[in-house]
Structure formats: structure tokens, C-alpha cells
Design a protein around this motif. Structure first.
Motif, mmCIF file in Angstrom:
data_model
loop_
_atom_site.group_PDB
_atom_site.id
_atom_site.type_symbol
_atom_site.label_atom_id
_atom_site.label_comp_id
_atom_site.label_asym_id
_atom_site.label_seq_id
_atom_site.Cartn_x
_atom_site.Cartn_y
_atom_site.Cartn_z
ATOM 1 N N ARG A 121 -13.687 2.294 -8.914
ATOM 2 C CA ARG A 121 -12.230 2.459 -8.859
ATOM 3 C C ARG A 121 -11.687 1.534 -7.774
ATOM 4 O O ARG A 121 -12.148 1.565 -6.630
ATOM 5 C CB ARG A 121 -11.874 3.912 -8.555
ATOM 6 C CG ARG A 121 -10.385 4.162 -8.302
ATOM 7 C CD ARG A 121 -10.132 5.649 -8.115
ATOM 8 N NE ARG A 121 -11.030 6.220 -7.128
ATOM 9 C CZ ARG A 121 -11.333 7.510 -7.068
ATOM 10 N NH1 ARG A 121 -10.838 8.351 -7.946
ATOM 11 N NH2 ARG A 121 -12.142 7.961 -6.116
ATOM 12 N N ARG A 123 -8.315 0.451 -5.702
ATOM 13 C CA ARG A 123 -6.927 0.779 -5.328
ATOM 14 C C ARG A 123 -6.396 -0.373 -4.491
ATOM 15 O O ARG A 123 -6.912 -0.647 -3.408
ATOM 16 C CB ARG A 123 -6.883 2.087 -4.544
ATOM 17 C CG ARG A 123 -7.240 3.308 -5.383
ATOM 18 C CD ARG A 123 -7.445 4.524 -4.534
ATOM 19 N NE ARG A 123 -7.576 5.733 -5.341
ATOM 20 C CZ ARG A 123 -7.963 6.909 -4.874
ATOM 21 N NH1 ARG A 123 -8.268 7.034 -3.589
ATOM 22 N NH2 ARG A 123 -8.060 7.958 -5.654
ATOM 23 N N TYR A 166 1.942 10.476 1.138
ATOM 24 C CA TYR A 166 0.717 10.724 0.388
ATOM 25 C C TYR A 166 -0.556 10.325 1.135
ATOM 26 O O TYR A 166 -1.657 10.565 0.633
ATOM 27 C CB TYR A 166 0.753 9.967 -0.944
ATOM 28 C CG TYR A 166 1.945 10.309 -1.797
ATOM 29 C CD1 TYR A 166 2.073 11.566 -2.382
ATOM 30 C CD2 TYR A 166 2.960 9.379 -2.001
ATOM 31 C CE1 TYR A 166 3.169 11.883 -3.160
ATOM 32 C CE2 TYR A 166 4.061 9.692 -2.780
ATOM 33 C CZ TYR A 166 4.163 10.941 -3.358
ATOM 34 O OH TYR A 166 5.249 11.256 -4.122
ATOM 35 N N ASN A 169 -4.606 6.586 1.012
ATOM 36 C CA ASN A 169 -5.275 6.505 -0.282
ATOM 37 C C ASN A 169 -4.551 7.263 -1.379
ATOM 38 O O ASN A 169 -5.048 7.362 -2.504
ATOM 39 C CB ASN A 169 -6.710 7.029 -0.174
ATOM 40 C CG ASN A 169 -7.578 6.149 0.698
ATOM 41 O OD1 ASN A 169 -7.455 4.931 0.671
ATOM 42 N ND2 ASN A 169 -8.450 6.766 1.483
ATOM 43 N N GLY A 170 -3.388 7.812 -1.057
ATOM 44 C CA GLY A 170 -2.610 8.495 -2.074
ATOM 45 C C GLY A 170 -3.108 9.869 -2.450
ATOM 46 O O GLY A 170 -2.640 10.441 -3.438
ATOM 47 N N ASP A 171 -4.043 10.434 -1.670
ATOM 48 C CA ASP A 171 -4.626 11.726 -2.014
ATOM 49 C C ASP A 171 -4.168 12.838 -1.087
ATOM 50 O O ASP A 171 -4.747 13.927 -1.090
ATOM 51 C CB ASP A 171 -6.148 11.634 -1.994
ATOM 52 C CG ASP A 171 -6.691 11.073 -0.681
ATOM 53 O OD1 ASP A 171 -5.890 10.883 0.264
ATOM 54 O OD2 ASP A 171 -7.898 10.795 -0.604
ATOM 55 N N GLY A 172 -3.149 12.581 -0.288
ATOM 56 C CA GLY A 172 -2.636 13.601 0.614
ATOM 57 C C GLY A 172 -3.386 13.732 1.915
ATOM 58 O O GLY A 172 -3.044 14.579 2.744
ATOM 59 N N VAL A 173 -4.409 12.916 2.123
ATOM 60 C CA VAL A 173 -5.226 12.974 3.334
ATOM 61 C C VAL A 173 -4.812 11.856 4.280
ATOM 62 O O VAL A 173 -4.640 10.710 3.857
ATOM 63 C CB VAL A 173 -6.723 12.843 2.988
ATOM 64 C CG1 VAL A 173 -7.571 12.850 4.254
ATOM 65 C CG2 VAL A 173 -7.149 13.960 2.051
ATOM 66 N N LYS A 175 -1.991 11.651 6.209
ATOM 67 C CA LYS A 175 -0.569 11.311 6.246
ATOM 68 C C LYS A 175 -0.121 11.064 7.683
ATOM 69 O O LYS A 175 -0.467 11.813 8.589
ATOM 70 C CB LYS A 175 0.254 12.427 5.609
ATOM 71 C CG LYS A 175 0.017 12.585 4.119
ATOM 72 C CD LYS A 175 0.972 13.562 3.484
ATOM 73 C CE LYS A 175 0.648 14.977 3.879
ATOM 74 N NZ LYS A 175 1.519 15.933 3.161
ATOM 75 N N GLU A 190 -3.970 0.900 -9.500
ATOM 76 C CA GLU A 190 -5.341 1.404 -9.545
ATOM 77 C C GLU A 190 -5.997 0.905 -10.822
ATOM 78 O O GLU A 190 -5.410 0.976 -11.907
ATOM 79 C CB GLU A 190 -5.360 2.919 -9.500
ATOM 80 C CG GLU A 190 -6.767 3.512 -9.572
ATOM 81 C CD GLU A 190 -6.780 5.023 -9.512
ATOM 82 O OE1 GLU A 190 -6.630 5.572 -8.409
ATOM 83 O OE2 GLU A 190 -6.927 5.658 -10.580
ATOM 84 N N ASP A 478 0.969 3.134 -9.268
ATOM 85 C CA ASP A 478 1.396 4.368 -8.613
ATOM 86 C C ASP A 478 2.910 4.302 -8.456
ATOM 87 O O ASP A 478 3.431 3.523 -7.652
ATOM 88 C CB ASP A 478 0.718 4.497 -7.242
ATOM 89 C CG ASP A 478 0.860 5.899 -6.672
ATOM 90 O OD1 ASP A 478 1.848 6.573 -7.008
ATOM 91 O OD2 ASP A 478 -0.022 6.315 -5.891
#
Length: 600
Positions: A121, A123, A166, A169-173, A175, A190, A478
Motif C-alpha cells: 500500500r 500513501r 486525521y 497517515n489518515g488513521d486517526g493516530v 493527530k 493511496e 483521500d
């Protein structure tokens, strides 16, 4: 005196007219200046919006090239990147003369359960600078309660909105509130890169082809649907559709094809002279490349023994393993007879790396899948390839390309004996003698066959084998909207902001929650434009009519500014109907709060 009075009056009228013209000119000039300024700002931002995607896609191409290197040039894959386990981060790359920048993060996120090959993957972020004033063109609202084009165009003036909403990495981690040095537009894409397996045809060779015998035949079947039987000439047979995929692909104009081919034939500038024996299509303009094969880098550590096979040797692996994590044996020679047993009754995955030539025989039990990686050449008889399951995918030979292109490599399979196996030898000359009955596929540099071979391509092989290249199977941008508040936790990409109300989203809730004061600040508007049935259903969710109107009116305003609906709607649905449907579906709700002491 009368004349002087009239002259004075005319002079006053002229003066007033000139003043009026002057005032109108100043107003018009101001409007023109303001419009021109806004137009220039909007034009610059639209340009940046497009350039940011170009930068992101350029970075995606760079990341994809590195993924491909994992199989075509593994020694240099992700060289110069920051590598941590299965995650790889690129440095920031500057593109062109407009100071566009891009960076990528690539991670190995999945192993194929059938082949064991990794999926990647990527990004990628593309950034384009914004020239001009710090405002958003024709819609420059940047208030706490209302936003303009910046949300839609991902414009960052002082802070990176995406990271604050977000995470990187856009995963909420992770911020955080991260400042930007200059105004910019950022777009993120992505890509998913999936492995390409090698056995897409019965025979595929990079150079000259000669064969098979005049009485030879190539057809196909699918072992997933049962054992083989000949069906290529019987359209009424239920397996007829699987019987005509015995394709032959030749990247050369030198092609002498003999015997029946129940499938398609492709060459690179060749001419097929016995076309009447080919059931499928003939295409003489299909160039392709077969890249060298290198030993996979994701193999586990080898078992301590055996280290060579010069006599009769039996192996029972210590575990069943998986396609991605087989039991590995490293052999310095394979000149004897090797028998590989299964781990109990389970499907057992085994890999063997032979660092020399192979002249011995291999016998695998029915529930064993074996991959053999050979550094040298192979000289065996058909009877030496003992695949007790009869499924070609369970015995796969891989001839590792010599480091020196001048080194010759060959695979010779001589009589007697039938066999079921797949061979991937892109740098080897393949020679098949006698009249064997073969189930499988061959990929090689050159091919020569002089016997009346009966060849059955197993369509299951189309999804089997080690990765030989990668293709992009998914591309998405995204497009989530963002906010500037790093402390706000967002459960959906739509945020209701409407001064003088004070909304914020509560953590741990699934719908978007609006907080409204218990005392309304605005009068209740008429509901005559709302669909009666939808209104009744929405009133069951928000019984207070005053609050319901506030929620609907603010949501309608957002939809009018370009926010996307959170429910499926028809082409004729009004913005009010959409807002009501979102309330009914539980996408929007509210929570009453007490007014503050100062009335804020």
C-alpha cells in the motif's frame, strides 16, 4: 440677473453630475479591483489544486517503481528510503520549477494466502505552494463557524488541516497541530500494488519457439472443478469453457508451431503457417518482456538438515507452514532422490533452494506444495518429477537468473515419464523431448520440443506462483474534509458549524452531534417547504421543532456550499429533503447545553 441665476443652477447640476460620476467610478473601480484580486487568487489556487494532484501522482509513480524493484531488482529496492521493518518512507522530493513536493509511505500490509506474495500500500502526498494573498478566492470565509473553499481545495494557510484532523497517515493516530511555512494545497492518494503471477499461458517464451510434434496437442482445464478430461471439441460439455485456454505466447518472430493448439497464439512480428490447427485468435503484434528472476527476499531461515541430497532422503517438515512462510531447506546438491512428506494430514508448504545444478528426482506427497529455487541448470527425466497430487501448482520450479547474463542456463526434460509441474525459467533454454503427457505451464527464454506431447494447462495456475512483477489494482484520492482544531474528534467527515451556536463533536459517538443552547437565538421559520412525510419522521428523532429547524437550516447551508450528502439521494431531492433524510438515518443529531453567563 435671471440669466446669472440660471447659469449658476446649470453649474450646480453639472457639478453634481460630475461628483456622481466620480463616486460611481470610484465604486466601480473598487469593485473591479476587488473582483480582479479575488479572481487572481482563485486562479492561483485552482492551479495549485491541479498541481498538487500531479505531484501526488508523480510520487505515487516513484513509490510504485520501488515496489516493482522488490522483484525485478531486489538489491536496490527502497534504496535511500527510511526503512523500518515492512514500512518504507521516502524523503521529500521536489518536482519541476514550481517547487512542487511529494513524499510517500509504503507498507507491506498483506500476504497473499494462495501464493504467499506480499501486497503493498502506497500513501502519497503532493504539495503545491499557493501564491498571492492568504484568502480563499471568491469564498474567503475562514471563521470558526463558517468555512469557504479551503475545505474543498485542501488549502492550508497556517496549519496542516489533515494532520490535525486525521493524523499523518489518515488513521486517526498522531493527530497534532503542525504549522506550514507558506500557504499550500495538499492532496493525498493511496495505491494498492498487487503481485503479478507468472503462469498466465501454457507456454510463454522470450525468444525462439519450435514445437511441438505434428501429433501434439495443447488444451486446458481447471483442477478446481475436477480432474482432467478432454472437452475442447464438445461445446455441450459443461467444462468446454475451461478447455480452450491452452495459450502460447512468443516474444519473437521466430515461431514454428506444430500440433493442435486449443487456445490463442501471440507472437512479436511472427507469422503462423499452420493456423488451421489453432482454435483461438492469432495476434502477431504482442511484444512483452520476461524479466530475470531473483531469489525471493522474504523466505524464512533454512532448516539445519539436510544440506544435500546425494542418495535417497526423506523429509517430514516440522510444521505445516503457509504460502508466505514455508519450511525452507538449503541444499548444496540434489543428485539423489528426495521424498517430501506432509505434516500430518495438513496442507504442507515447503521451499527448497538448490545452489547447484539439479539432476536428481523429487517425490512430493498429495498434500504438499513445493517451490524449488535452482541456481544452476536442470537435467532430469519426466519420471523424476513425481507430483502425487497431479496438481501442477503443487510443484513449481524456479530457475534463478545468473548474475552474469553471458552465463548459459538450461532445463532439459527427457523421456521417459509424464509429470505435473510448472516451470519459471526466464533465462533458460527449455528442451522437452519424447512424448510425455504434461499438466502445467512453462515460462522460458527459448523453447524446443520434438515429440508428440499432450499438454494440459491448468487454469488454476493463473493465480499461482511467486510474484514476477506488480500492477496497481486500486487508486483512490483521500477526499475527506478537514478542520483546524486538533482537539476535536471527528466521527464523520462532515462538521456542523453555525454561529452564534457553539457546536462540537463529542468523542465516542457515532453520529455527528450538534450542541445547541436551550434558548433559541433565531425565530422559528416556516416549514412549508419541507416534505411532510420526511418532516414527520425527522420530528420523531428531534421532537423540538425549533431545534429541528436549526439543524435542517444549518445543514442545508452546508449542502449548498458543496458538502456531500451522507445518505443516498435521488436526482430530484431538495437540499431540505437531504438534510431530513440524514437526520432520519441517524447521521445528524443534537445535544442541548446551558447558556454561558455572558450569553455567548
Amino acid at each position: 440677473m435671471e440669466g446669472k441665476r440660471k447659469g449658476a443652477q446649470a453649474g450646480n447640476v453639472l457639478f453634481c453630475a460630475l461628483c456622481t460620476i466620480l463616486i460611481l467610478s470610484l465604486i466601480g473601480g473598487g469593485v473591479l479591483l476587488n473582483s480582479t484580486t479575488r479572481f487572481n487568487v482563485s486562479s492561483s489556487q485552482v492551479r495549485g489544486w491541479k498541481e498538487a494532484l500531479q505531484a501526488a501522482e508523480a510520487g505515487g509513480d516513484i513509490a510504485y517503481a520501488e515496489v516493482r524493484k522488490t522483484v525485478v531488482d531486489p538489491a536496490n529496492a527502497f534504496s535511500g528510503w527510511t526503512n523500518s521493518g515492512n514500512t518504507h518512507a521516502s524523503a521529500v522530493v521536489t518536482l519541476g520549477t514550481n517547487n512542487l513536493t511529494t513524499s510517500s509511505n509504503v507498507d507491506l500490509f498483506y500476504y497473499d494466502t494462495i501464493t504467499g506474495s506480499p501486497w503493498y500500500r502506497s500513501r502519497t502526498k503532493g504539495v503545491a505552494p499557493i501564491r498571492g494573498l492568504r484568502r480563499t478566492g471568491m469564498d474567503d470565509r475562514m471563521l470558526t463557524g463558517a468555512r469557504g473553499d479551503s475545505l474543498l481545495r485542501k488549502i492550508d494557510f497556517s496549519y496542516d488541516h489533515f494532520i490535525s484532523t486525521y493524523g499523518p497517515n489518515g488513521d486517526g493516530v498522531g493527530k497534532a497541530l503542525v504549522s506550514v511555512s507558506t500557504p499550500q494545497v495538499t492532496r493525498r492518494i493511496e495505491q494498492i500494488s498487487a503481485p503479478i503471477t507468472p503462469f498466465e499461458a501454457a507456454i510463454k517464451c522470450a525468444s525462439s519457439f519450435y514445437g511441438l510434434g505434428d501429433a501434439a496437442m495443447i488444451d486446458s482445464y481447471d483442477s478446481r472443478k475436477g480432474s482432467y478430461h478432454f472437452a475442447a471439441t464438445n461445446p455441450a460439455d459443461p467444462y468446454y469453457g475451461d478447455s480452450r485456454s491452452g495459450n502460447v505466447e512468443i516474444n519473437s518472430a521466430v515461431a514454428t508451431i506444430r500440433g493442435w493448439v486449443y487456445g490463442d497464439v501471440a507472437t512479436n512480428g511472427g507469422s503462423i503457417v499452420r493456423s488451421q490447427y489453432i482454435s483461438g485468435t492469432i495476434d502477431n503484434n504482442v511484444p512483452f518482456v520476461i524479466r530475470p528472476f531473483y531469489l525471493p527476499t522474504n523466505l524464512p531461515l533454512p532448516q539445519p538438515s539436510p544440506t544435500s541430497v546425494t542418495t535417497n532422503v526423506n523429509i517430514t517438515p516440522p510444521a505445516a507452514g503457509t504460502a508466505a512462510n514455508p519450511t525452507l531447506y538449503l541444499l548444496s546438491s540434489l543428485t539423489g532422490q528426495l521424498t517430501i512428506n506432509s505434516f500430518g494430514t495438513q496442507k504442507t508448504y515447503v521451499a527448497i533452494h538448490v545452489t547447484s545444478d539439479v539432476t536428481g528426482s523429487i517425490d512430493i506427497k498429495p498434500t504438499v506444495q513445493l517451490k524449488i529455487f535452482v541456481d544452476g541448470s536442470m537435467d532430469v527425466k519426466g519420471r523424476d518429477i513425481i507430483n502425487e497430487s497431479g496438481i501442477a501448482a503443487n510443484m513449481q520450479y524456479y530457475a534463478i537468473s545468473p548474475s552474469d547474463p553471458a552465463t548459459l542456463q538450461h532445463v532439459n526434460v527427457n523421456p521417459p515419464g509424464d509429470f505435473a509441474a510448472a516451470f519459471y525459467a526466464p533465462s533458460a533454454d527449455f528442451s522437452l523431448n519424447g512424448n510425455p503427457n504434461i499438466t502445467g505451464a512453462i515460462v522460458c527464454k527459448t523453447f524446443y520440443g520434438n515429440g508428440n506431447t499432450t499438454w494440459h494447462y491448468d487454469r488454476e495456475l493463473g493465480q499461482e506462483g511467486d510474484a514476477v512483477d506488480y500492477r496497481i489494482t486500486s487508486y483512490v484520492e483521500d477526499i475527506r474534509l478537514t478542520t483546524i482544531s486538533a482537539a476535536r474528534k471527528i466521527s464523520t467527515p462532515f462538521i456542523m458549524l453555525a454561529p452564534p451556536l457553539t457546536p462540537f463533536v463529542l468523542a465516542g459517538e457515532s453520529p455527528t452531534i450538534l450542541q445547541f443552547p436551550t434558548e433559541a437565538f433565531r425565530p422559528v421559520h416556516s416549514l412549508r417547504n419541507m416534505t411532510t412525510q420526511l418532516l414527520q419522521e425527522a420530528a420523531q428523532v428531534i421532537p423540538n421543532q425549533q431545534l429541528l429547524i436549526n439543524v435542517v437550516s444549518k445543514r442545508v447551508r452546508q449542502l449548498g456550499l458543496g458538502h456531500r450528502p451522507m445518505v443516498e439521494v435521488g436526482p430530484r431531492a431538495s437540499l431540505t429533503d437531504i438534510a431530513l433524510k440524514e437526520i432520519i438515518a441517524g447521521k445528524l443529531t443534537y445535544e442541548s447545553i446551558k447558556d454561558s453567563a455572558d450569553g455567548a
